[in-house]
Design an enzyme around this catalytic site. Structure first.
Site, PDB file in Angstrom:
ATOM      1  N   SER A 174       0.816  -1.225   0.000  1.00 55.97           N
ATOM      2  CA  SER A 174       0.000   0.000   0.000  1.00 55.97           C
ATOM      3  C   SER A 174       0.844   1.267   0.000  1.00 55.97           C
ATOM      4  O   SER A 174       1.962   1.293   0.519  1.00 55.97           O
ATOM      5  CB  SER A 174      -0.906   0.027   1.228  1.00 55.97           C
ATOM      6  N   TYR A 226       0.131  -2.457 -14.783  1.00 52.58           N
ATOM      7  CA  TYR A 226       0.337  -3.363 -13.633  1.00 52.58           C
ATOM      8  C   TYR A 226       1.330  -4.473 -13.966  1.00 52.58           C
ATOM      9  O   TYR A 226       1.919  -5.093 -13.079  1.00 52.58           O
ATOM     10  CB  TYR A 226      -1.006  -3.926 -13.135  1.00 52.58           C
ATOM     11  N   GLU A 411      -5.862  -5.867   4.072  1.00 54.51           N
ATOM     12  CA  GLU A 411      -5.850  -7.003   3.121  1.00 54.51           C
ATOM     13  C   GLU A 411      -7.132  -7.010   2.282  1.00 54.51           C
ATOM     14  O   GLU A 411      -7.694  -8.063   1.986  1.00 54.51           O
ATOM     15  CB  GLU A 411      -5.601  -8.332   3.847  1.00 54.51           C
TER      16      GLU A 411
HETATM   17  C1  LIG Z   1      -3.516  -0.973  10.677  1.00 51.85           C
HETATM   18  C2  LIG Z   1      -3.259  -1.191   9.210  1.00 51.85           C
HETATM   19  C3  LIG Z   1      -2.298  -2.116   8.834  1.00 51.85           C
HETATM   20  C4  LIG Z   1      -2.017  -2.301   7.481  1.00 51.85           C
HETATM   21  N1  LIG Z   1      -1.023  -3.150   7.097  1.00 51.85           N
HETATM   22  C5  LIG Z   1      -0.630  -3.178   5.797  1.00 51.85           C
HETATM   23  C6  LIG Z   1       0.537  -3.908   5.409  1.00 51.85           C
HETATM   24  O1  LIG Z   1       1.205  -4.568   6.226  1.00 51.85           O
HETATM   25  N2  LIG Z   1       0.920  -3.863   4.115  1.00 51.85           N
HETATM   26  C7  LIG Z   1       0.226  -3.162   3.176  1.00 51.85           C
HETATM   27  O2  LIG Z   1       0.641  -3.153   2.018  1.00 51.85           O
HETATM   28  N3  LIG Z   1      -0.895  -2.468   3.511  1.00 51.85           N
HETATM   29  C8  LIG Z   1      -1.330  -2.452   4.791  1.00 51.85           C
HETATM   30  N4  LIG Z   1      -2.436  -1.723   5.147  1.00 51.85           N
HETATM   31  C9  LIG Z   1      -3.167  -0.977   4.129  1.00 51.85           C
HETATM   32  C10 LIG Z   1      -4.543  -1.526   3.842  1.00 51.85           C
HETATM   33  O3  LIG Z   1      -4.446  -2.719   3.124  1.00 51.85           O
HETATM   34  C11 LIG Z   1      -5.344  -0.440   3.124  1.00 51.85           C
HETATM   35  O4  LIG Z   1      -5.616   0.568   4.080  1.00 51.85           O
HETATM   36  C12 LIG Z   1      -6.609  -0.977   2.515  1.00 51.85           C
HETATM   37  O5  LIG Z   1      -6.330  -1.799   1.422  1.00 51.85           O
HETATM   38  C13 LIG Z   1      -7.545   0.154   2.069  1.00 51.85           C
HETATM   39  O6  LIG Z   1      -6.874   1.079   1.281  1.00 51.85           O
HETATM   40  P1  LIG Z   1      -7.036   2.653   1.604  1.00 51.85           P
HETATM   41  O7  LIG Z   1      -6.751   2.845   3.037  1.00 51.85           O
HETATM   42  O8  LIG Z   1      -6.227   3.398   0.629  1.00 51.85           O
HETATM   43  O9  LIG Z   1      -8.568   2.938   1.374  1.00 51.85           O
HETATM   44  P2  LIG Z   1      -9.290   3.275  -0.027  1.00 51.85           P
HETATM   45  O10 LIG Z   1      -8.863   2.284  -1.046  1.00 51.85           O
HETATM   46  O11 LIG Z   1      -9.115   4.704  -0.323  1.00 51.85           O
HETATM   47  O12 LIG Z   1     -10.803   2.973   0.346  1.00 51.85           O
HETATM   48  C14 LIG Z   1     -11.635   3.919   1.020  1.00 51.85           C
HETATM   49  C15 LIG Z   1     -13.071   3.411   0.931  1.00 51.85           C
HETATM   50  O13 LIG Z   1     -13.480   3.368  -0.427  1.00 51.85           O
HETATM   51  C16 LIG Z   1     -13.959   2.072  -0.739  1.00 51.85           C
HETATM   52  N5  LIG Z   1     -13.633   1.747  -2.135  1.00 51.85           N
HETATM   53  C17 LIG Z   1     -12.472   1.983  -2.800  1.00 51.85           C
HETATM   54  N6  LIG Z   1     -12.549   1.530  -4.044  1.00 51.85           N
HETATM   55  C18 LIG Z   1     -13.782   0.997  -4.191  1.00 51.85           C
HETATM   56  C19 LIG Z   1     -14.474   0.343  -5.247  1.00 51.85           C
HETATM   57  N7  LIG Z   1     -13.893   0.117  -6.447  1.00 51.85           N
HETATM   58  N8  LIG Z   1     -15.727  -0.099  -5.031  1.00 51.85           N
HETATM   59  C20 LIG Z   1     -16.320   0.094  -3.836  1.00 51.85           C
HETATM   60  N9  LIG Z   1     -15.726   0.685  -2.791  1.00 51.85           N
HETATM   61  C21 LIG Z   1     -14.468   1.135  -2.976  1.00 51.85           C
HETATM   62  C22 LIG Z   1     -13.258   1.139   0.227  1.00 51.85           C
HETATM   63  O14 LIG Z   1     -13.972  -0.076   0.406  1.00 51.85           O
HETATM   64  C23 LIG Z   1     -13.220   1.995   1.490  1.00 51.85           C
HETATM   65  O15 LIG Z   1     -14.450   1.868   2.160  1.00 51.85           O
HETATM   66  C24 LIG Z   1      -2.759  -1.570   6.502  1.00 51.85           C
HETATM   67  C25 LIG Z   1      -3.751  -0.658   6.907  1.00 51.85           C
HETATM   68  C26 LIG Z   1      -3.985  -0.451   8.244  1.00 51.85           C
HETATM   69  C27 LIG Z   1      -5.029   0.565   8.649  1.00 51.85           C
END
Ligand SMILES: Cc1cc2nc3c(=O)[nH]c(=O)nc-3n(C[C@H](O)[C@H](O)[C@H](O)COP(=O)(O)OP(=O)(O)OC[C@H]3O[C@@H](n4cnc5c(N)ncnc54)[C@H](O)[C@@H]3O)c2cc1C
Length: 428
Positions: A174, A226, A411
């Site tokens: 991420s 990608y 995830e």
């Molecule tokens: C405590 C914590 C630990 C983590 N650990 C890791 C890690 O070890 N490694 C790593 O790589 N990442 C990690 N992450 C990242 C995590 O995987 C992401 O936060 C997650 O995938 C969501 O991405 P975002 O935060 O950018 O939210 P966004 O992608 O911006 O999503 C925001 C909202 O929009 C919705 N949304 C987005 N796109 C769509 C769509 N096409 N259709 C419908 N709804 C949509 C989502 O469901 C969500 O409700 C971690 C996150 C946290 C908070």
């Protein structure tokens, strides 16, 4: 390594008569007017194996993890949550117990056990502390898994051995601008002589403070979209690599979540994991398995919250009797237990499907989606059953609720799980 024979496990009986052995038994009245039990005399051997029936090895393993979780982890949970840091003694013991290389083959110092065994460990640890649950989960289901499946013999020898014995791993996909849309990553890798130079930022990286070894994704050919994404093995000591901000979180506070900064980070070419341009496949496939691990973390949280609620409602007196004498309370406990049972069956089934070598992608997404909802629902209900005491940090249930929330986010958010499930059932 894990002991061959489990030491006696102290029964987890926080306040009153609750015994857990894979099923929940409880004496509704605590004074034994009758005892609810699902045990029946065996009249014939079963023709199929129930999902929750554990083999002898699995039973011993679970008992060892429970002993560690109850004896070593539970006394430290509150403090670790408060200071937002894993106790180094716990990390050391996770290695000593063999929890950091569960599926890693024997030749690299691992336990050579099944994926299901790793799932059991994550569940048991999360029942006591979901931060340690995810610490072990990321190491096993994402990092070790990536090396086991895509590592060259040299990479396996070098890194799996370290990951099983002393080095913590992290998984960096991420970024600030790309979460659900992970392949839109901006981190770039440029080939130069015998190495790549990586530039960019990764965000939200679990285990980032403790880790020495990072499976990190960068795009080495942005024009290919990608198909330019490549997985790299990056060590903390590599020039140009640094740790940025540490997040101050709602839940799983002891689990570190950090930003990674790559400024001309020099990564040798032999540290490409899998083929260049195939990083997208590695990320999809590791996360498919990882989701079952998050499901296990969530059922561990739900189990911990339910056990606490059963114990507390037997102890707490109102209107001259234990509150578990009120049918409304009994029914809430029954709902919680049923929710947990359904979630556990889904997680165990997905894990056993993975071990059986059949396609488990839909079931893994369903298990994560459902178990994260169950963990949130059960822990929230546990707070209500504790009344005012549920709302304060002197009791464990508010933490289970805070910890449960992450299950719907990392995830792949719940929306992303629904998208995967929908695609697979519609066939598009
Ligand atoms: C405590 C914590 C630990 C983590 N650990 C890791 C890690 O070890 N490694 C790593 O790589 N990442 C990690 N992450 C990242 C995590 O995987 C992401 O936060 C997650 O995938 C969501 O991405 P975002 O935060 O950018 O939210 P966004 O992608 O911006 O999503 C925001 C909202 O929009 C919705 N949304 C987005 N796109 C769509 C769509 N096409 N259709 C419908 N709804 C949509 C989502 O469901 C969500 O409700 C971690 C996150 C946290 C908070």
């Amino acid at each position: 390594m894990l002991p061959l024979l489990p030491a006696p496990v102290p029964p987890f009986v926080p306040f009153c008569g609750l015994v857990y052995d894979g099923m929940l038994y409880f004496d509704i009245n605590k004074m034994s007017t009758f005892t609810m039990s699902q045990s029946q005399p065996a009249i014939a051997p079963p023709s199929g194996t129930p999902l929750t029936t554990l083999s002898e090895d699995e039973t011993m393993f679970r008992a060892s993890v429970r002993e560690f979780a109850e004896g070593e982890l539970r006394p430290r949970v509150e403090h670790m949550d408060e200071v937002a840091k894993l106790d180094p003694a716990i990390i050391k013991q996770c290695f000593e117990l063999g929890l950091m290389g569960i599926e890693t083959p024997d030749e690299y110092g691992g336990a050579g056990a099944s994926f299901f065994t790793a799932i059991l460990a994550v569940e048991e640890l999360s029942r006591v502390d979901a931060s340690v649950g995810v610490f072990v989960d990321v190491q096993n289901t994402l990092v070790n898994n990536a090396f086991i499946r895509w590592g060259t013999p040299d990479q396996k020898k070098k890194y799996l051995t370290r990951l099983a014995s002393e080095s913590v791993g992290a998984y960096a996909l991420s970024e600030p601008g790309s979460g659900s849309d992970a392949f839109a990553m901006q981190t770039r890798a440029v080939e130069k002589d015998d190495h790549y130079l990586l530039n960019g930022r990764k965000l939200w990286i679990t285990n980032g403070i403790e880790a020495d070894i990072f499976v990190l994704f960068a795009n080495a050919n942005p024009e290919a979209g990608y198909r330019g994404i490549t997985a790299f093995v990056v060590e903390k000591s590599f020039p140009g690599f640094s740790i940025g901000k540490k997040e101050n979180k709602l839940g799983i506070r002891a689990s570190s979540t950090v930003e990674l900064i790559l400024e001309d980070c020099k990564v040798p070419k032999e540290n490409v994991l899998g083929e260049p341009g195939k990083g997208y496949k590695i990320s999809i496939e590791t996360l498919n398995e990882g989701r079952i691990g998050i499901g296990a973390q969530m059922i561990g949280i739900a189990a911990g919250a339910l056990e606490s609620a059963i114990a507390y409602t037997a102890e707490r007196q109102q209107f001259g009797k234990s509150i578990n004498q009120f049918q409304a309370v009994q029914f809430q406990l029954a709902e919680m237990a049923t929710d947990l049972e359904a979630a556990r069956l889904m997680v165990y089934n997905a894990a056993r499907m993975k071990d059986a070598g059949v396609n488990f992608v839909k079931e893994a997404a369903m298990a994560k989606l459902y178990s994260s909802r169950v963990a949130e629902r059960v822990s929230s209900k546990a707070i209500e059953l504790y009344g005012g005491y549920g709302y304060v940090k002197d009791y464990p249930v508010e933490k289970y609720w805070r910890d449960s929330k992450i299950g719907a986010i990392y995830e792949g958010t719940s929306n992303m799980q629904l998208q995967t499930i929908a695609k697979l059932i519609i066939g598009k």
